[in-house]
Motif scaffolding. Structure first.
Motif, mmCIF file in Angstrom:
data_model
loop_
_atom_site.group_PDB
_atom_site.id
_atom_site.type_symbol
_atom_site.label_atom_id
_atom_site.label_comp_id
_atom_site.label_asym_id
_atom_site.label_seq_id
_atom_site.Cartn_x
_atom_site.Cartn_y
_atom_site.Cartn_z
ATOM 1 N N LYS A 1 9.038 6.318 -9.162
ATOM 2 C CA LYS A 1 8.831 4.872 -9.192
ATOM 3 C C LYS A 1 10.157 4.111 -9.268
ATOM 4 O O LYS A 1 10.275 2.985 -8.815
ATOM 5 N N ASN B 1 4.569 5.880 -5.119
ATOM 6 C CA ASN B 1 5.096 5.826 -6.487
ATOM 7 C C ASN B 1 4.628 7.018 -7.309
ATOM 8 O O ASN B 1 3.430 7.249 -7.456
ATOM 9 N N ALA C 1 2.434 1.784 -3.436
ATOM 10 C CA ALA C 1 1.436 2.309 -4.369
ATOM 11 C C ALA C 1 1.109 3.772 -4.067
ATOM 12 O O ALA C 1 0.934 4.575 -4.983
ATOM 13 N N GLN D 1 0.821 -1.211 0.000
ATOM 14 C CA GLN D 1 0.000 0.000 0.000
ATOM 15 C C GLN D 1 0.858 1.266 0.000
ATOM 16 O O GLN D 1 0.565 2.221 -0.697
#
Length: 111
Positions: free
Chosen positions: A48, A33, A30, A27
């Protein structure tokens, strides 16, 4: 009157505690990034690729990674990684970093 006050406190107490949700490794990766956070007096971009740019009037490049359920960063030329627990605000507009000593840094997600 006292009963109304107690009911009001009961309703606001748990809700306030639930505003921040701990993120696990997937999490937080995500969430960070290609994200930019605005702090008080500084801005940080999480690429990223694992690179991060922190700018508080002077750019500083480092590296970041999700390790277990923590956000970790290193800032050359210093050696070593520092790791933090990460939480996201229920409004999805803020990310919070919590150090090993309990220091809290909040960042606002910038589009």
């Amino acid at each position: 009157m006292l009963r109304a006050l107690l009911v009001g406190l009961a309703l606001t107490g748990p809700a306030a505690a639930e505003e921040w949700v701990a993120l696990d490794g997937a999490q937080l990766e995500a969430a960070l990034n290609d994200t930019t956070l605005q702090y008080e007096g500084a801005r940080q971009v999480f690429y990223k690729s694992g690179r991060t740019l922190y700018d508080a009037g002077r750019p500083s490049w480092g590296n970041w990674a999700a390790r277990g359920d923590k956000y970790c960063s290193e800032w050359p030329p210093a050696a070593g990684w520092d790791c933090y627990r990460v939480e996201r605000h229920s409004s999805d507009t803020m990310i919070r970093f919590i150090s090993e000593t309990g220091h809290v840094t909040d960042g606002k997600i910038v589009e």
